[in-house]
Enzyme design. Structure first.
Site, PDB file in Angstrom:
ATOM      1  N   ARG A   4      11.212   3.712   3.037  1.00 41.37           N
ATOM      2  CA  ARG A   4      10.941   2.792   4.214  1.00 41.37           C
ATOM      3  C   ARG A   4      12.233   2.198   4.659  1.00 41.37           C
ATOM      4  NH1 ARG A   4       5.814  -1.079   4.426  1.00 41.37           N
ATOM      5  NH2 ARG A   4       4.957   1.047   5.066  1.00 41.37           N
ATOM      6  N   ARG A  14       0.791  -1.184   0.139  1.00 41.51           N
ATOM      7  CA  ARG A  14       0.058   0.070   0.164  1.00 41.51           C
ATOM      8  C   ARG A  14       0.833   1.291  -0.010  1.00 41.51           C
ATOM      9  NH1 ARG A  14      -2.678  -3.889   1.828  1.00 41.51           N
ATOM     10  NH2 ARG A  14      -0.765  -4.407   2.824  1.00 41.51           N
ATOM     11  N   THR A  15       1.743   1.291   0.817  1.00 40.92           N
ATOM     12  CA  THR A  15       2.392   2.749   1.036  1.00 40.92           C
ATOM     13  C   THR A  15       3.237   2.941  -0.150  1.00 40.92           C
ATOM     14  OG1 THR A  15       2.774   1.834   3.547  1.00 40.92           O
ATOM     15  CG2 THR A  15       4.098   3.991   2.594  1.00 40.92           C
ATOM     16  N   HIS A  56       5.291   6.002  11.391  1.00 36.27           N
ATOM     17  CA  HIS A  56       4.794   6.011  10.243  1.00 36.27           C
ATOM     18  C   HIS A  56       3.645   6.886   9.617  1.00 36.27           C
ATOM     19  CE1 HIS A  56       3.353   4.077   6.485  1.00 36.27           C
ATOM     20  NE2 HIS A  56       3.289   2.725   6.798  1.00 36.27           N
ATOM     21  N   LYS A 103      25.960  -4.486  -2.174  1.00 36.42           N
ATOM     22  CA  LYS A 103      27.357  -4.283  -2.343  1.00 36.42           C
ATOM     23  C   LYS A 103      27.988  -3.867  -1.289  1.00 36.42           C
ATOM     24  CE  LYS A 103      26.375  -3.722  -7.312  1.00 36.42           C
ATOM     25  NZ  LYS A 103      26.512  -2.654  -8.297  1.00 36.42           N
TER      26      LYS A 103
HETATM   27  N1   CP Z   1      -0.170   0.004   5.758  1.00 39.56           N
HETATM   28  C1   CP Z   1       1.100  -0.173   5.309  1.00 39.56           C
HETATM   29  O1   CP Z   1       2.341   0.281   5.529  1.00 39.56           O
HETATM   30  O2   CP Z   1       0.927  -1.138   4.407  1.00 39.56           O
HETATM   31  P1   CP Z   1       2.154  -1.738   3.340  1.00 39.56           P
HETATM   32  O3   CP Z   1       3.167  -2.559   4.302  1.00 39.56           O
HETATM   33  O4   CP Z   1       1.557  -2.827   2.505  1.00 39.56           O
HETATM   34  O5   CP Z   1       3.079  -0.456   2.844  1.00 39.56           O
END
Ligand code: CP
Length: 307
Positions: free
Chosen positions: A101, A51-52, A129, A80
């Site tokens: 991320r 999603r993110t 987040h 590497k």
């Molecule tokens: N909600 C969320 O962070 O989903 P993903 O890990 O799929 O990005």
């Protein structure tokens, strides 16, 4: 100049949160435009995501920008031995914003210290987040008509769940009552309980996920137990299936209750809940596009409401 990076939700005060939600509302009504024409956004995902990453990339595409990056760090020169610092400095040569991320808590903050390009934290370990939080707030506002004075019940992995940490920090501006439902092992960390104490926010710790708690809630925020954060797999096995929401448990709940989950789910919400009108988790994920359009334009110093 005010930093345009977004590392933690607590960098953003109440008024700016409300401004960002107004932007998200604007983008829901106007999802396609050329606001990011000529801009390049890098998405660097050192941890898996559906999603993110895809909603950030959709947000960029719908605003006419371009995306570079990787969804699997093993295909990058990290494999590497290139350091995070060097990776960020390199990508800063190519992109106007870096969405990242990373599995290390504090990685996004560190990235802001090695580049002037705005960094958007797409999740750093068990820490925060913030873009998820903006879409959660937007979802709460859309479904409840207000953010003020709501009873928010968070269930599951409150220790490692970065989404609940960020959501608590954002909701503290709006006089919530929190129910924290978890096993003792996965309790909300003390630092967040201390925030509630300091700010006079009512909260209750529970180990039972009772119908009384469900019936008093405006929002049920279910979370997955995060296997990837456990060093001992036996500890994960002990707690992974403690709390599952079934449709029959919602019989006495408020008509306005909405069930949120950042997703992915494993066993926390039975599929028999999916057709209940109180289930909102798939729409919640859709709201991610608009919330992330708001965040990207903030990072570039563009206000769509003033164009
Ligand atoms: N909600 C969320 O962070 O989903 P993903 O890990 O799929 O990005």
């Amino acid at each position: 100049m005010k930093s345009r990076s977004l590392v933690a939700i607590d960098q953003i005060d109440k008024q700016e949160l409300l401004d960002l939600l107004a932007r998200a509302q604007y983008f829901e009504a106007h999802p396609n435009s050329k606001i990011l024409d000529g801009k390049v956004v890098a998405t660097l995902f050192f941890e898996p995501s559906t999603r993110t990453r895809l909603s950030f990339e959709t947000a960029v595409n719908r605003l006419g920008g371009r995306v570079i990056g990787f969804s699997d760090a093993s295909t990058s020169s990290t494999s590497k031995g290139e350091t995070l610092k060097d990776t960020i400095k390199m990508v800063s040569n190519y992109a106007d914003i870096i969405v990242m991320r990373h599995f290390i808590e504090g990685a996004a903050q560190y990235a802001t210290e090695v580049t002037d390009v705005p960094i958007v934290n797409a999740g750093d370990g068990a820490n925060q987040h913030p873009s998820q939080t903006l879409l959660d707030l937007y979802s709460i506002l859309k479904t409840q008509g207000t953010l003020e004075g709501l009873t928010i019940t968070m269930v599951g992995d409150l220790k490692y769940g970065r989404t609940v940490h960020s959501l608590l920090m954002a909701m503290r501006h709006f006089k919530p009552v929190f129910n924290f439902v978890s096993s003792d092992e996965l309790r909300m960390p003390q630092e967040y309980l201390d925030v509630c104490e300091r700010e006079g926010i009512e909260y209750h710790l529970h180990t039972e996920f009772s119908e009384d708690i469900i019936n008093s809630s405006d929002i049920l925020y279910m979370t997955r137990v995060q296997r990837e954060r456990f060093s001992d797999v036996m500890e994960y096995e002990k707690v992974k299936n403690l709390y599952t929401l079934h449709n029959a448990m919602l019989d006495g709940s408020k008509p306005t209750l909405r069930i949120l989950h950042p997703l992915p789910r494993v066993n926390e919400i039975s599929t028999d809940v999916d057709d209940n009108p109180k289930a909102y988790y798939f729409e919640q994920a859709r709201n991610g596009v608009f919330a992330r359009q708001a965040i990207l334009t903030r990072a570039l110093g563009i206000d769509p409401l003033k164009l």
